[in-house]
Design an enzyme around this catalytic site. Sequence first.
Site, mmCIF file in Angstrom:
data_model
loop_
_atom_site.group_PDB
_atom_site.id
_atom_site.type_symbol
_atom_site.label_atom_id
_atom_site.label_comp_id
_atom_site.label_asym_id
_atom_site.label_seq_id
_atom_site.Cartn_x
_atom_site.Cartn_y
_atom_site.Cartn_z
ATOM 1 N N HIS A 163 0.776 -1.195 -0.089
ATOM 2 C CA HIS A 163 0.078 0.061 0.011
ATOM 3 C C HIS A 163 0.939 1.244 0.010
ATOM 4 C CE1 HIS A 163 -3.181 2.717 1.212
ATOM 5 N NE2 HIS A 163 -4.130 1.953 0.827
ATOM 6 N N ASP B 96 -8.275 -5.039 -0.218
ATOM 7 C CA ASP B 96 -8.412 -6.084 -1.385
ATOM 8 C C ASP B 96 -8.283 -7.401 -1.034
ATOM 9 O OD1 ASP B 96 -7.779 -3.314 -3.475
ATOM 10 O OD2 ASP B 96 -9.769 -4.030 -3.045
#
Length: 428
Positions: free
Chosen positions: A307, A364
């Site tokens: 991320h 996700d």
Amino acid sequence: MSETAKLSLQGKEVELPLIIGSENEVGIDISNLRNDTGAVTVDVGYKNTGSTTSAITYLDGEAGILRHRGYSIEDLAENATFLEVAYLLINGELPNSKEYEEWDYQIRHHTLVNEDMENIFKAWPTGSHPMGQLTAMISSLSSFYPESLNPNPSEEEQFRTIRRLIAKMPTIVAMLHKKNAGHPIIYPKNKLDYVSNFLNMTFKQVTEDYEIDPIFVEAMNKLLILHADHEQNCSASTVRIVGSAHSNLYACIAAGIAALWGPLHGGANQKVIEMLEAIKQDGGDAKKYIAKAKDKNDPFRLMGFGHRVYKNYDPRALIIKKSCDDILNKLGVKDPVLDIAKQLEETALADEYFIERKLFPNVDFYSGIIYRAMGFPVEMFTVLFALGRLPGWIAQWKEMRDQGQPIGRPRQIYTGYTKRDWTARALR
Ligand code: SDX
């Protein structure tokens, strides 16, 4: 703390004001840098650049903290309804009972879409991706509501467009699901709450009764909340920059959907399931795929991992992972890819490559396992992400417009040819 930063540049000294946030984050205000020095900053991918101040969402990537208007994501996911979180993001406060009743009534009574929207669907070839369909459908709302083209909408005009988006997007998403399956669409019912209505429109068959499962409602509500906003991510920044040109809000949201579609962004949730399925087909060897993810010569990337901001566990992924076991057990679903996902996580989090780069599961990584257990086709996963992110995009757009921000237009450093003379084609 000094209220300025000093910059020494080519013999010039300039003082740059600091912007100190409510969580003591420090920003250097370079609004006048080019006027004062002739120089601009360059930050490809905006890894160190703040595009705005904002009071909507606070992230601490190092600590794995996510709060919306001061409320922790853990509290909101545990206690709120998605409509409550949508109201909080857009209006800045949680609604009291009277405000919630009115908000809920407004949304319930604006869920129908113009019947002509179904005709748009006929133009798509079979097998079109629903994210492309959703982009077009949301943008087409400006055709059905041309008053939305007013570049400077009043509060009331803004509310009408916001209400139409929040109320009609579930109807449009369910319509896409049904039409892509070749099934008759199911109309919204005003007596159902937001999530129950969406599930009914999505999973009810026109020939059968459909009993809304409270486990599905709880899971969907939580997943929508966990996707609701995430400060200046790629798609929110897209919504803001399109909005800064005073494009209508439907066009801004359509642009956000298009950005979210990318596999490095919201499209990752579909790629995660496809990746897990491929690993399962290949024998389920997690260690083999962790090695591939680390190999610079191998294009394989561990989707759902890493991320830009979180250098710790994404708090949303933690909540989703916990919910995975709970929901699959309640539904009596055994999904072998969940075990593969857990093995991948365990192996990665113990591996120097991932530790050094602070790569953790993101929102996700586990979400698709729940969506699949609920019966959504994998092509719909990113559409569900967009449904959750809608109020966040709206809140970001509204804050940008309310602040009267100028059109977004970054500068550059030119590295091409210096001036050269024209040469006739015959001489080239
Ligand atoms: C979302 O911004 C947001 O807030 C987004 C989001 C939201 O709610 O809006 O949180 C939603 O988009 C989540 C991210 C979903 N994307 C994926 O899961 C795709 C897989 N992850 C990556 O491609 C990547 O981690 C990004 C895109 C998420 C972040 O990329 P960055 O910040 O540009 O980091 P990078 O690609 O430069 O990676 C840094 C290093 C590199 O190694 P080195 O060059 O230093 O040797 O980490 C490596 C990368 O190769 N790396 C990975 C990896 N992610 C990063 N290596 C293997 N597998 C991965 N998944």
